[in-house]
Write a protein that holds these residues in place. Structure first.
Motif, short mmCIF file in Angstrom:
data_model
loop_
_atom_site.label_atom_id
_atom_site.label_comp_id
_atom_site.label_asym_id
_atom_site.label_seq_id
_atom_site.Cartn_x
_atom_site.Cartn_y
_atom_site.Cartn_z
N ILE A 161 85.55 19.32 -19.29
CA ILE A 161 86.76 18.64 -18.84
C ILE A 161 87.45 19.43 -17.73
CG2 ILE A 161 88.41 19.60 -20.51
CD1 ILE A 161 89.52 16.72 -20.80
N HIS A 185 95.75 22.52 -30.80
CA HIS A 185 94.40 22.86 -30.33
C HIS A 185 93.61 23.63 -31.38
CE1 HIS A 185 95.83 21.53 -26.45
NE2 HIS A 185 96.82 22.39 -26.52
N ARG A 196 90.34 11.97 -24.34
CA ARG A 196 90.21 13.18 -23.53
C ARG A 196 90.49 14.43 -24.36
NH1 ARG A 196 87.28 13.14 -18.86
NH2 ARG A 196 87.74 11.28 -17.63
N SER A 197 91.46 14.34 -25.27
CA SER A 197 91.77 15.48 -26.13
C SER A 197 90.58 15.84 -27.01
CB SER A 197 92.99 15.16 -26.99
OG SER A 197 93.28 16.23 -27.87
N ILE A 201 93.26 17.31 -19.78
CA ILE A 201 93.37 16.22 -20.77
C ILE A 201 94.33 15.16 -20.28
CG2 ILE A 201 94.29 15.62 -23.05
CD1 ILE A 201 93.30 18.43 -23.98
N LEU A 231 94.32 9.19 -23.75
CA LEU A 231 94.65 10.61 -23.91
C LEU A 231 93.96 11.19 -25.14
CD1 LEU A 231 98.48 10.49 -23.11
CD2 LEU A 231 96.63 11.23 -21.60
N GLY A 249 93.20 11.66 -18.49
CA GLY A 249 93.49 10.53 -19.37
C GLY A 249 94.35 9.47 -18.69
N GLN A 282 87.57 15.70 -26.32
CA GLN A 282 86.57 16.46 -25.57
C GLN A 282 86.70 17.96 -25.77
OE1 GLN A 282 86.92 14.14 -21.51
NE2 GLN A 282 85.16 15.51 -21.40
N THR A 283 87.92 18.42 -26.05
CA THR A 283 88.15 19.86 -26.17
C THR A 283 87.87 20.39 -27.57
OG1 THR A 283 90.52 19.61 -26.66
CG2 THR A 283 89.87 19.78 -24.34
N LEU A 315 99.89 18.34 -28.73
CA LEU A 315 98.46 18.64 -28.84
C LEU A 315 98.31 19.94 -29.63
CD1 LEU A 315 97.41 17.98 -25.11
CD2 LEU A 315 97.24 16.39 -27.04
#
Length: 201
Positions: free
Chosen positions: A190, A68, A177-178, A82, A174, A86, A180-181, A66
């Motif tokens: 989250i 970021h 959900r990732s 996450i 996953l 997920g 979302q950040t 990931l």
């Protein structure tokens, strides 16, 4: 073509020592949401000094990178969020209602189905990237006696699962959900969701 920010690039290996270590070795040429999966690990790791047991070819053992955009060091819980949420999303599509045990295990009832190992790289007060290892029990039903409480998806449903297809489905959860950040609001949301469902016991 540039990889979509919500699509994982999955690389399957027959065997490796540790998917976390393998992904770290490939770090320079790996983009966000790169996954290294292996049918067999000779040195799979759990939390602390624990090892991770998995019968070769029967379960999902993989690591995801990931990279970021926004996460500060103080937002480290977002990485766990996450992954845990997920995996929870994915299991729910199978008719399973799991729960998250602090800090980062997934249980069904009184048995553990999944473990998560988070390794964050902090630079200048921000999380530059995370390598997250996952061991999800998929098809295994014969367990070593020293494991007190394992359970697999097959134990719960009686069905056999294709590891490659199930990793593809899980990776989609996953990736969502990732994504979302990607905003400050999403990071807060989250983490709040994770805090609302995680159980301390």
């Amino acid at each position: 073509m540039e990889q979509s920010s919500t699509e994982c690039n999955i690389c399957w290996l027959d065997s490796t020592d540790s998917t976390n270590d393998e992904l770290r070795r490939r770090l320079d040429q790996s983009g966000n949401l790169t996954i290294i999966a292996s049918g067999k690990q000779s040195a799979g790791r759990g939390q602390g000094d624990h090892t991770w047991h998995s019968a070769p070819g029967q379960n999902l053992t993989f690591s995801i990178l990931l990279r970021h955009r926004l996460l500060k060091a103080s937002d480290a819980l977002a990485v766990t969020s996450i992954m845990a949420l997920g995996i929870r999303d994915y299991l729910r599509t199978k008719g399973i209602e799991p729960w998250i045990k602090w800090p980062n295990d997934i249980w069904v009832g009184e048995k553990k189905i999944c473990g998560i190992l988070v390794e964050n790289c902090i630079f200048a007060g921000k999380i530059d990237f995370s390598i997250v290892g996952v061991g999800l029990d998929l098809n295994q039903t014969d367990w070593p006696s020293e494991l007190p409480n394992p359970v697999s998806l097959k134990d719960l449903t009686g069905q056999d699962y294709d590891t490659h297809e199930e990793l593809r489905k899980l990776s989609e959860a996953l990736a969502r959900r990732s994504e979302q950040t990607s905003t400050d609001e999403g990071v807060a949301e989250i983490i709040d969701e994770f805090n609302s469902v995680v159980i301390f016991r």
